[in-house]
Design an enzyme around this catalytic site. Sequence first.
Site, PDB file in Angstrom:
ATOM      1  N   MET A 144       0.904  -1.309  -0.047  1.00 47.30           N
ATOM      2  CA  MET A 144      -0.179  -0.071  -0.121  1.00 47.30           C
ATOM      3  C   MET A 144       0.792   1.146  -0.138  1.00 47.30           C
ATOM      4  SD  MET A 144      -2.834  -1.542   0.236  1.00 47.30           S
ATOM      5  CE  MET A 144      -4.114  -0.087   0.837  1.00 47.30           C
ATOM      6  N   CYS A 145       0.312   2.408  -0.325  1.00 46.21           N
ATOM      7  CA  CYS A 145       0.736   3.561  -0.474  1.00 46.21           C
ATOM      8  C   CYS A 145       0.710   4.131   1.192  1.00 46.21           C
ATOM      9  CB  CYS A 145       0.051   4.921  -1.253  1.00 46.21           C
ATOM     10  SG  CYS A 145      -0.093   4.668  -3.032  1.00 46.21           S
ATOM     11  N   PRO A 146       1.719   4.776   1.834  1.00 43.07           N
ATOM     12  CA  PRO A 146       3.120   5.150   1.071  1.00 43.07           C
ATOM     13  C   PRO A 146       3.898   4.195   1.475  1.00 43.07           C
ATOM     14  CG  PRO A 146       2.847   6.413   3.112  1.00 43.07           C
ATOM     15  CD  PRO A 146       1.577   5.349   2.984  1.00 43.07           C
TER      16      PRO A 146
END
Lengths: 79, 318
Positions: free
Chosen positions: A17-19
Amino acid sequence: MSEEIKADAELDLRGVMCPINFVKTKLKLEMLDAGQVLEIVLDSGEPIQNVPKSIKDEGHTIVDVKKEDGYFRLKIEKS
Amino acid sequence: MDRFIEDKSHKVDVNIDGTTEKKIDFNDLKTGGFIKQRQKDLFTVRLRCPGGRMTTKNLIEVSKIADEYSLEGVVHFSYRQSLEILYVNYKEFSKIVEKLAEIGMKVASCGPRVRVPTACGGCEYNPNGLTDTQGLARMVDEKFFGTPTHHKFKISFSGCPLDCSRTREMDLGFQGVVDPVWDEPSCTGCTICSEVCKEDAIEADPDTGKPIFKEENCIYCGDCIRACPTGSWTAKRTGHIIRIGGKHGRHPLEAFAQANFIPDEKVPEVIEKTIEWYLANGIRGERIGFTIRRVGYDSYQEHMKETFESGSPVREEI
C-alpha cells in the site's frame, strides 16, 4: 528508453500500500550508487498515481515503463 | 459577578484608549473584532491570521497573552482559521490590543466588510498545490481587509481542484488550476498519465499507448504533469478559477465559476473590480450571491470583461 537498460536491483511492490511502497523504493534506492537502476513493480490505481511523482520529486529519473496486466514495471535511475 | 448569567444589554462603558470613557455599541465593537459573549462584560477577541498561518514564536506569545486575559483560559480556532481568545473582560481591551501589537498581531473584524482571507497550504509545501495561496492571502489581508461592503465579504484561496478552502462557498473564491500541454516526441506511450487521471480526461491509445486528451473532462489538477516520467506533459499556464456568489449560513448559495486561468498578478484587480461592481449593484445587507442572481451574471461579466481577458472564459450559472 530501450530494452537494454539493465536493472541492478529489483523490488516487487504488488500488494504493497501507499505510502509504504514509496518508502521501500526510497530505502532500496539509498542502497544503490548514483546512476544505478532499480526496477520496481507497482499495482495500477493508487500506487501508479502516487509513486512515480514522488520518485520524480526526489530527483530520480524513470527511464523505462512497461504496462503489464494490472501492474506496471518501472526502471528508476538513481540521481 | 457570576459570569454565566446571560447579559442581554447592547451597550457597555468602554475605556478604549485609556482616557475617554464612553458608551460603546456592541455592534461597533464587532467591527474591531471584539464579539460579545453571553456572559456579562465578557468578549471574544478574534485575531487576524490570514490563511490560518502563524509563526511559532507568535503562537507562543499569543498563548501567553491568552493565558493572561482569558478568564477561563481557553481559545477557539474559528471556522475561518483565526484564533479567538475567549472570556476577555472589555476593560482589558486596550491592554490586550497593545500586547498583541507588540508582536505584530492584529485583531480581526466582523460585519459588512472584507474579512480575513482563508487559504490552504498552497504550492509552498503541499504536493498538489498549484498556486501560492498563502502569499495571496497575505496580500489580500494587507490590501483589502476591512474594505466596507454591503454585507460580509469572504475570500478564499484553494491551491488546486481539491478545493480544501471551499471556494464554492465564498463570496469570491480563487482556486488554482494548471493547463496541461502534451509534447508528442518526448512521449514513450507508457500510459501512466491515463492511469493517473481521475477524470477520464486522458485515454491511452490502444496501439501506441499515447494519450488522447479529452479536455471537456479535464479539471486542470495537473496530476498528469506530475506523474509523467518523461516530462511530456507540461504546464502551459497556471492560474485561478474565479468563483463568485457563494455563501453559507441559513440560505446557502453555491459560487459559480466566471473565469478560468486568471494569472496571479490579476488577482488584486479581480477583487477590486468585483467589489466595485458589488457596491454599485448591491443593496445594504445583501450578499453578492443574491446581488448577482438578482442583477444577472451578464452585468458582472460585462464589468469584468477586460480583467477576465487575461484568462479563459467560463460561465457557470444556475
